[in-house]
Design an enzyme around this catalytic site. Structure first.
Site, short mmCIF file in Angstrom:
data_model
loop_
_atom_site.label_atom_id
_atom_site.label_comp_id
_atom_site.label_asym_id
_atom_site.label_seq_id
_atom_site.Cartn_x
_atom_site.Cartn_y
_atom_site.Cartn_z
N SER A 186 0.82 -1.21 0.00
CA SER A 186 0.00 0.00 0.00
C SER A 186 0.86 1.26 0.00
O SER A 186 2.02 1.25 0.43
CB SER A 186 -0.86 -0.04 1.27
OG SER A 186 -1.37 1.22 1.58
N TYR A 193 0.09 -0.37 10.25
CA TYR A 193 -0.27 -1.03 8.99
C TYR A 193 0.83 -0.82 7.96
O TYR A 193 1.28 -1.77 7.31
CB TYR A 193 -1.60 -0.44 8.53
CG TYR A 193 -2.09 -0.84 7.15
CD1 TYR A 193 -2.78 -2.04 6.95
CD2 TYR A 193 -1.92 0.02 6.06
CE1 TYR A 193 -3.26 -2.37 5.70
CE2 TYR A 193 -2.40 -0.32 4.81
CZ TYR A 193 -3.07 -1.51 4.63
OH TYR A 193 -3.56 -1.84 3.39
N LYS A 226 3.22 -3.71 6.34
CA LYS A 226 3.30 -3.91 4.89
C LYS A 226 4.76 -3.78 4.42
O LYS A 226 5.23 -4.57 3.61
CB LYS A 226 2.41 -2.90 4.16
CG LYS A 226 0.90 -3.13 4.33
CD LYS A 226 0.40 -4.33 3.52
CE LYS A 226 -1.12 -4.46 3.54
NZ LYS A 226 -1.59 -5.70 2.89
N1 LIG Z 1 -8.60 -1.24 -1.10
C1 LIG Z 1 -7.56 -0.43 -1.10
O1 LIG Z 1 -7.68 0.79 -1.37
C2 LIG Z 1 -6.20 -0.97 -0.79
C3 LIG Z 1 -5.12 -0.10 -0.90
C4 LIG Z 1 -3.86 -0.56 -0.61
C5 LIG Z 1 -3.69 -1.90 -0.24
N2 LIG Z 1 -4.73 -2.74 -0.13
C6 LIG Z 1 -4.48 -4.12 0.25
O2 LIG Z 1 -5.08 -5.00 -0.68
C7 LIG Z 1 -5.55 -6.17 -0.01
C8 LIG Z 1 -7.02 -6.38 -0.28
O3 LIG Z 1 -7.72 -5.19 0.07
P1 LIG Z 1 -9.30 -5.13 0.19
O4 LIG Z 1 -9.70 -3.73 -0.05
O5 LIG Z 1 -9.90 -6.20 -0.61
O6 LIG Z 1 -9.46 -5.42 1.74
P2 LIG Z 1 -10.70 -6.11 2.49
O7 LIG Z 1 -10.61 -5.68 3.92
O8 LIG Z 1 -11.95 -5.88 1.75
O9 LIG Z 1 -10.32 -7.66 2.39
C9 LIG Z 1 -9.37 -8.27 3.19
C10 LIG Z 1 -9.88 -9.68 3.51
O10 LIG Z 1 -8.90 -10.34 4.33
C11 LIG Z 1 -9.62 -11.13 5.24
N3 LIG Z 1 -8.80 -11.41 6.42
C12 LIG Z 1 -8.46 -10.56 7.41
N4 LIG Z 1 -7.77 -11.20 8.36
C13 LIG Z 1 -7.68 -12.49 7.95
C14 LIG Z 1 -7.06 -13.65 8.53
N5 LIG Z 1 -6.43 -13.61 9.71
N6 LIG Z 1 -7.17 -14.82 7.86
C15 LIG Z 1 -7.81 -14.88 6.66
N7 LIG Z 1 -8.40 -13.81 6.09
C16 LIG Z 1 -8.33 -12.63 6.73
C17 LIG Z 1 -10.84 -10.30 5.60
O11 LIG Z 1 -11.85 -11.14 6.13
C18 LIG Z 1 -11.20 -9.67 4.27
O12 LIG Z 1 -12.17 -10.46 3.59
C19 LIG Z 1 -5.23 -5.98 1.44
O13 LIG Z 1 -4.00 -6.65 1.73
C20 LIG Z 1 -5.07 -4.51 1.58
O14 LIG Z 1 -4.20 -4.19 2.65
C21 LIG Z 1 -5.99 -2.30 -0.41
#
Ligand SMILES: NC(=O)c1ccc[n+]([C@@H]2O[C@H](COP(=O)([O-])OP(=O)(O)OC[C@H]3O[C@@H](n4cnc5c(N)ncnc54)[C@H](O)[C@@H]3O)[C@@H](O)[C@H]2O)c1
Ligand SMILES: NC(=O)c1ccc[n+]([C@@H]2O[C@H](COP(=O)([O-])OP(=O)(O)OC[C@H]3O[C@@H](n4cnc5c(N)ncnc54)[C@H](O)[C@@H]3O)[C@@H](O)[C@H]2O)c1
Lengths: 335, 335
Positions: free
Chosen positions: B133, B157, B161
């Site tokens: 991120s 966070y 990362k």
């Molecule tokens: N959406 C954004 O703007 C964004 C930006 C930068 C990075 N990211 C990264 O991209 C990835 C996906 O993002 P997203 O928006 O889909 O997030 P999200 O929160 O919608 O999805 C993350 C999923 O991980 C699951 N999870 C959490 N802890 C867990 C565990 N211990 N075991 C198994 N599953 C677990 C959650 O239940 C959730 O379904 C993440 O790693 C996030 O940090 C997202």
């Protein structure tokens, strides 16, 4: 002031302990010196307490143990701590050879030490000085590495140091532990026999000729290095423990100042100190492997942050040579 | 081709799984498409298999578990893996609130997954795509963040990362796991209701007016953001799994391309798509806390590395709005 030094048996550890005991105090949070009340030296083998200094005025305890062993860490932390100098580490070559060992000692033990320090001082006031390295840098580097240049480590040692820097950063930001990371330049002149480090020649080509012995230089004359003397490093470690927390701003990692020198410049300093006779004891014998490793190290740094925070650099390479002669060859300081 | 998706129930996870099953294949090491033979979807709650796609041609298994639980990880890895998309994470606010949870899920579980992937494919050929991120960046940032700008995270966070990126780097360099990290821009337009993220307004001010509802914009019009559409992110995640390993050179972390837009530009794109009536549904209501958080995010990136590796960006913010209308509002693609 309760002090802990991990890796106290190491090259820097011994010099730091000597300097600490000589000073007898360290600046407290408000800058005024606080006498040392309890100094704990930790290493795999029980560190020797410098005889001349263990005169009873400062209580020094020597503790043997593996920092990655929770029981040993517990023993070490008994009595709490105000300042922790964390020097224990397995060196680069070892961390590359044994990935698990490097992760366990260089990263997991650092994390455990941060947690233990936080537990020992729940107000977050304990200061921890962590020694990182230029080995965090690698890959396609700019001509001059700056404070905001991204680390792209090309060794497991570098990765483990970089991850530990990030932990120190977060523990400090959150108020868990008042951590400070200093990245050390290559340290010359090291006393003792040559070792297996690729950098060993940088000390050899000065030390051996000064001792009337011959030395081999495996890299070309125009090879650049970023160096600092042990004296300078020890002064900067003590300073790192003393900088008021607020002055670090958003980041807790500081690249220490050093000197950008070429092998040719190092040899000129040797000539000035010990004459053409000493220089004649150096033989150039190209070693492609060492040449490649050394060429991959950044040799030029812009260390504005360190300067702003009051860290110091050696005056010149000639001064480094003179400090070695004074500190390691029994020649008294004539200044 | 055996695929694992962690965090498959998440916002991006669901879209990635749909795209994967739709494609039915992924490029193998030599670039030619290899049909999916085994797709495992992992999340805390068993991910639903998209009904329209679970037509039996691709065997899809849904596995519930906590990635930080070794037994669950074991279950997940049974059958091996050729490509792992690692999306599971606790979000920024949660990792800030509960330091231990963030470390356990965002860092320790990533490490455990890397180890399990290495064990499952001892030749080191398994590819792992890790989603990092822009939160790794913070502090005193340059006007334009470059590929070689040092991460100085200002959140746990971001630290977790950044540490995981370093692990991916080392596992790849050592030949343990063919890891690749992509840093994602802020993703807009997200479907669904607003959430607690400070960035939620960036989706709200487009989504709500398009749905005939009112939205509040808590930051000034000239606020800058670095954004990408979900469609673009999913395409780039698939691409990340397909780039030949050798093309990464010395580093395995890539900042993905995005668009640098101001709130004013976003609103102009909304006007072009849905008229002045839609724009009139946005009310500016300054929120100092959100303004400060958003202002601390880097809004300009130079993503040369991503471009050289063939990652793609959205064509314009207008295209992002149109993609949202097509993908989430049931309006068919008219191109
Ligand atoms: N959406 C954004 O703007 C964004 C930006 C930068 C990075 N990211 C990264 O991209 C990835 C996906 O993002 P997203 O928006 O889909 O997030 P999200 O929160 O919608 O999805 C993350 C999923 O991980 C699951 N999870 C959490 N802890 C867990 C565990 N211990 N075991 C198994 N599953 C677990 C959650 O239940 C959730 O379904 C993440 O790693 C996030 O940090 C997202
Ligand atoms: N000397 C340099 O040029 C240089 C450059 C950059 C960084 N550093 C760092 O500075 C620190 C000190 O360096 P040094 O040159 O004194 O190193 P050194 O190898 O001489 O000393 C390290 C000490 O740590 C001890 N140690 C190793 N594993 C341990 C464990 N599990 N538990 C307890 N003690 C353990 C060793 O026994 C040794 O005495 C290290 O962290 C090193 O990585 C040194």
């Amino acid at each position: 002031m309760r002090i802990i030094v991990t890796g106290a048996n190491g090259f820097i550890g011994r010099k730091l302990v000597a300097a600490l005991l000589q000073a007898g105090s360290l600046p407290g949070p408000d800058g005024t010196p606080v006498p040392l009340s309890d100094v704990r030296l930790f290493d795999v083998v029980a560190p020797e307490v410098p005889a001349a200094l263990a005169n009873g005025t400062v209580p020094v305890r020597s503790i043997a143990g593996d920092l990655s062993d929770p029981a040993a860490l517990d023993r070490l932390m008994t009595g709490g701590a105000d300042v922790v100098f964390h020097l224990a580490a397995v060196v680069s070559a070892q961390a590359e050879e044994d990935f698990g060992l490097g992760m366990r000692v260089n990263f997991d033990a650092t994390r455990a030490l941060l947690d233990a320090t936080r537990t020992a001082a729940p107000d977050g006031a304990a200061r921890l000085v962590f020694t990182s390295s230029v080995a965090v840098f690698g890959g396609d580097l700019p001509h001059v590495v700056r404070d905001d240049t991204a680390p792209v480590p090309q060794s497991s040692y570098g990765v483990q140091k970089a991850m530990s820097e990030l932990l120190v950063q977060d523990y400090a930001r959150r108020g868990f532990v008042d951590g400070r990371t200093v990245r050390l330049p290559t340290i010359v002149v090291r006393p003792g026999p040559p070792n297996k480090a690729a950098s060993t020649f940088a000390s050899s080509i000065i030390r051996e000729p000064l001792n009337g012995e011959s030395a081999i230089c495996p890299v070309p004359e125009d090879t650049g290095l970023f160096v600092a003397s042990p004296r300078c490093i020890v002064a900067n470690l003590l300073h790192a423990a003393s900088v008021p927390a607020a002055r670090f701003g958003h980041g807790r990692t500081v690249m220490l100042p050093g000197l950008s020198v070429t092998v040719a410049e190092m040899i000129e300093a040797l000539r000035a100190e010990a004459g053409a006779e000493a220089v004649a004891r150096i033989r150039f014998e190209d070693d492609a492997r060492i040449r490649a490793i050394v060429a991959s190290w950044p040799a030029r740094f812009q260390t504005d942050r360190a300067a702003a925070l009051g860290f110091q650099a050696d005056a010149s390479f000639a001064a480094i040579v003179r400090a070695f002669v004074e500190d390691e060859m029994g020649v008294p300081n004539q200044e």
